[in-house]
Design an enzyme around this catalytic site. Structure first.
Site, mmCIF file in Angstrom:
data_model
loop_
_atom_site.group_PDB
_atom_site.id
_atom_site.type_symbol
_atom_site.label_atom_id
_atom_site.label_comp_id
_atom_site.label_asym_id
_atom_site.label_seq_id
_atom_site.Cartn_x
_atom_site.Cartn_y
_atom_site.Cartn_z
ATOM 1 N N PHE A 177 3.883 5.433 5.170
ATOM 2 C CA PHE A 177 3.059 4.627 6.069
ATOM 3 C C PHE A 177 1.643 4.558 5.529
ATOM 4 O O PHE A 177 1.209 5.423 4.768
ATOM 5 C CB PHE A 177 3.067 5.214 7.486
ATOM 6 N N SER B 108 1.998 5.419 -2.370
ATOM 7 C CA SER B 108 3.412 5.130 -2.142
ATOM 8 C C SER B 108 4.344 6.222 -2.669
ATOM 9 O O SER B 108 5.472 6.374 -2.205
ATOM 10 C CB SER B 108 3.781 3.799 -2.798
ATOM 11 N N ALA C 170 0.835 -1.198 0.000
ATOM 12 C CA ALA C 170 0.000 0.000 0.000
ATOM 13 C C ALA C 170 0.873 1.253 0.000
ATOM 14 O O ALA C 170 1.842 1.334 -0.746
ATOM 15 C CB ALA C 170 -0.975 -0.031 1.161
ATOM 16 N N CYS C 171 0.557 2.215 0.850
ATOM 17 C CA CYS C 171 1.255 3.502 0.823
ATOM 18 C C CYS C 171 2.717 3.406 1.249
ATOM 19 O O CYS C 171 3.478 4.350 1.040
ATOM 20 C CB CYS C 171 0.526 4.512 1.714
ATOM 21 N N SER C 172 3.116 2.299 1.834
ATOM 22 C CA SER C 172 4.507 2.120 2.263
ATOM 23 C C SER C 172 5.369 1.454 1.198
ATOM 24 O O SER C 172 6.553 1.187 1.436
ATOM 25 C CB SER C 172 4.563 1.286 3.552
#
Length: 372
Positions: free
Chosen positions: A358, A333, A155-157
């Protein structure tokens, strides 16, 4: 062990953007249509009327003023409210690969490298346009790179996890030179018809070249240390996947797009991220005062201000914790890498900073770097 370094970085920015005012106009028109179609149920108090959005609400909730998108016509159509991207034949480059080639070319140019000097491509993104073949392998082919490639989704990491994977392989000597590329078409998995989140995301692609510091051709960033952590949570979730058909549920369900319990995310993620960065600094022998800059995940200005204050022990000064979400919105990301790419060139040799992303998982990754 070999010291890895970021020697090049690049950002692909779509040509189209949507301002808060444009977005609100389309959303409110959609809300009016929906309320008219459900007037009887609303009158009978069986459902609640949709509430209008506003540009002031969006900015105060997030700090976002606009976002870049691959398509704005479909997003701003009250009868549609999602992007309209043309299907491509299997022989043509995919949307993500096309974005990636642009960002990679910029990163390679900065590093003074050619595509055939790369022997690892990691496509690290929150959503991939297909299950297989890996988008990373398509990017590898388009760049003329060698070695191997694979997709990664945290995901965003994803960007910081991808940098850790690349850096570890360079440290171990299993690869010589890597590209970590983050093509994010967030507009396609955002629910533009939901007032609570319709403003959050935008589209973009970033890329970084990671290679041994000893082989850098110019100014670069030493990767002193990387650290990643995960903790399972359903508070950010997207249930769209190939198993939908096996459940006999192929309809357009709300949970097939981005879902978030924002209050819980704020309460649970921020302490986790702040502690993660401070523990990482301590384990590396760095102090918060050593940091010249924090390049944080770009989800929400209030979240970043909270983390910056916790890590530094004070409110960040102007420039110490640059935000780009006012122009790009949340790009999953790619956000921390956009901030790094656009707000690192002015730093002197010896300057230190942390790249941190995160998000869903929960997941958090941090990269401690020094200008060299």
């Amino acid at each position: 062990m070999t010291m890895p370094a970021i020697t090049g970085h690049g950002v692909y920015t779509p040509a189209l953007s949507i301002s808060n005012d444009e977005l609100v106009e389309a959303f409110n028109a959609y809300a009016d249509r929906w309320n008219a179609e459900h007037a009887k149920q609303i009158a009978a108090e069986e459902v609640e009327a949709m509430t209008h959005s506003s540009a002031d609400f969006i900015f105060s909730a997030s700090g976002i003023e606009s976002r870049y998108v691959l398509d704005k016509t479909g997003v701003l159509d009250p009868a549609r409210m999602f992007p309209k991207l043309a299907a491509r034949p299997d022989e043509a480059p995919g949307h993500m690969a096309e974005m990636a080639v642009d960002a990679c070319a910029k990163a390679l140019d900065m590093a003074g490298r050619a595509g055939d000097e790369i022997d690892l491509v990691i496509c690290a993104a929150s959503n991939h346009e297909r299950a297989y073949p890996a988008v990373a392998i398509e990017i590898q082919q388009l760049l003329g790179a060698g070695g191997f490639a694979f997709d990664m989704n945290v995901a965003c990491s994803s960007a910081t996890f991808g940098i850790q994977a690349a850096a570890d392989m360079i440290r171990a000597g299993s690869v010589k030179r890597a590209l970590v590329v983050c093509p994010e078409i967030c507009s396609a998995h955002l629910e533009w018809r939901d007032r609570d989140c319709h403003f959050i995301f935008g589209d973009v692609c970033t890329a970084v070249v990671v290679e041994p510091a000893s082989e850098a051709k110019g100014d670069h960033w030493l990767i002193h240390s990387t650290r990643c952590a995960t903790q399972f949570s359903n508070n950010i979730r997207n249930n769209n996947g190939f198993l939908r058909r096996t459940h006999d549920q192929m309809e357009d369900r709300r949970d097939m797009q981005f879902m978030q319990n924002g209050r819980k995310v704020f309460k649970e993620v921020l302490p986790m991220v702040s502690a993660h960065i401070l523990d990482h600094l301590d384990a590396t022998g760095w102090q918060a005062d050593d940091l010249g800059r924090l390049w944080l995940h770009q989800a929400n200005k209030t979240m970043n201000d909270f983390i910056g204050k916790k890590v530094l022990g004070r409110m960040p000064e102007i420039g110490e914790q640059p935000n780009i979400l006012q122009d790009y919105a949340n790009t999953s990301s790619a956000g921390s890498i956009i901030a790094f790419s656009k707000h690192s060139g002015d730093m002197a040799k010896g300057a230190k900073g942390v790249i941190c992303s995160f998000g869903a998982g929960y997941s958090v990754g941090s990269v401690l770097v020094e200008r060299a």
